[in-house]
Design an enzyme around this catalytic site. Sequence first.
Site, short mmCIF file in Angstrom:
data_model
loop_
_atom_site.label_atom_id
_atom_site.label_comp_id
_atom_site.label_asym_id
_atom_site.label_seq_id
_atom_site.Cartn_x
_atom_site.Cartn_y
_atom_site.Cartn_z
N THR A 16 0.80 -1.22 0.00
CA THR A 16 0.00 0.00 0.00
C THR A 16 0.84 1.28 0.00
O THR A 16 2.04 1.26 0.25
CB THR A 16 -0.91 0.04 1.25
OG1 THR A 16 -0.10 0.14 2.41
CG2 THR A 16 -1.80 -1.18 1.33
N ASP A 17 0.14 2.37 -0.27
CA ASP A 17 0.76 3.68 -0.14
C ASP A 17 0.50 4.20 1.28
O ASP A 17 -0.04 3.47 2.12
CB ASP A 17 0.23 4.65 -1.21
CG ASP A 17 -1.28 4.85 -1.16
OD1 ASP A 17 -1.91 4.55 -0.11
OD2 ASP A 17 -1.84 5.31 -2.16
N LEU A 18 0.82 5.45 1.55
CA LEU A 18 0.65 5.99 2.90
C LEU A 18 -0.80 6.07 3.35
O LEU A 18 -1.09 6.10 4.54
CB LEU A 18 1.30 7.37 2.99
CG LEU A 18 2.83 7.38 2.92
CD1 LEU A 18 3.35 8.81 2.89
CD2 LEU A 18 3.43 6.61 4.09
N ILE A 21 -3.93 2.37 0.69
CA ILE A 21 -4.56 1.90 -0.56
C ILE A 21 -3.50 1.17 -1.38
O ILE A 21 -2.35 1.62 -1.47
CB ILE A 21 -5.15 3.09 -1.35
CG1 ILE A 21 -6.29 3.72 -0.53
CG2 ILE A 21 -5.63 2.65 -2.72
CD1 ILE A 21 -6.82 5.01 -1.12
#
Length: 137
Positions: A16-18, A21
């Site tokens: 995921t990103d920060l 997601i």
Amino acid sequence: MSAPARLEVRVYYEDTDLAGIVYHANYLKFFERGRTEALRALGIGQEALRAESGLVFAVTRMEIAFRAPARLDDVLTVETRLEVLRHASFDMAQTIRRDETLLCTASVAIACLDASLRPARLPAVLRTTLDQMLPKG
């Protein structure tokens, strides 16, 4: 095995990103795992295929449509089905779902290559095995 092959994957922090997601490129990994396990379920191990015959599979085209985001800790189902079987290539359709929600679709063209990375005919036994994945009817 004309029904789609299914593989469950969990979304980890590294996917995921920060915002939690799934980063778009990681869907490629999920799809790759789905294709690999679909072939493995038919008894086609890609390393054994390479070692025994010098043949490998290579993705030559992929079209992806993102519909909804996957998030940290989701359990996803990757579905893989064979759509078209040719003499030296085949096409697969794949989906990723969270429960009943469709998150992502992919259309994938795969070529069979020899040790020189040139197109090669699928051996008859391999074509017969792959044929089991084609939808019947």
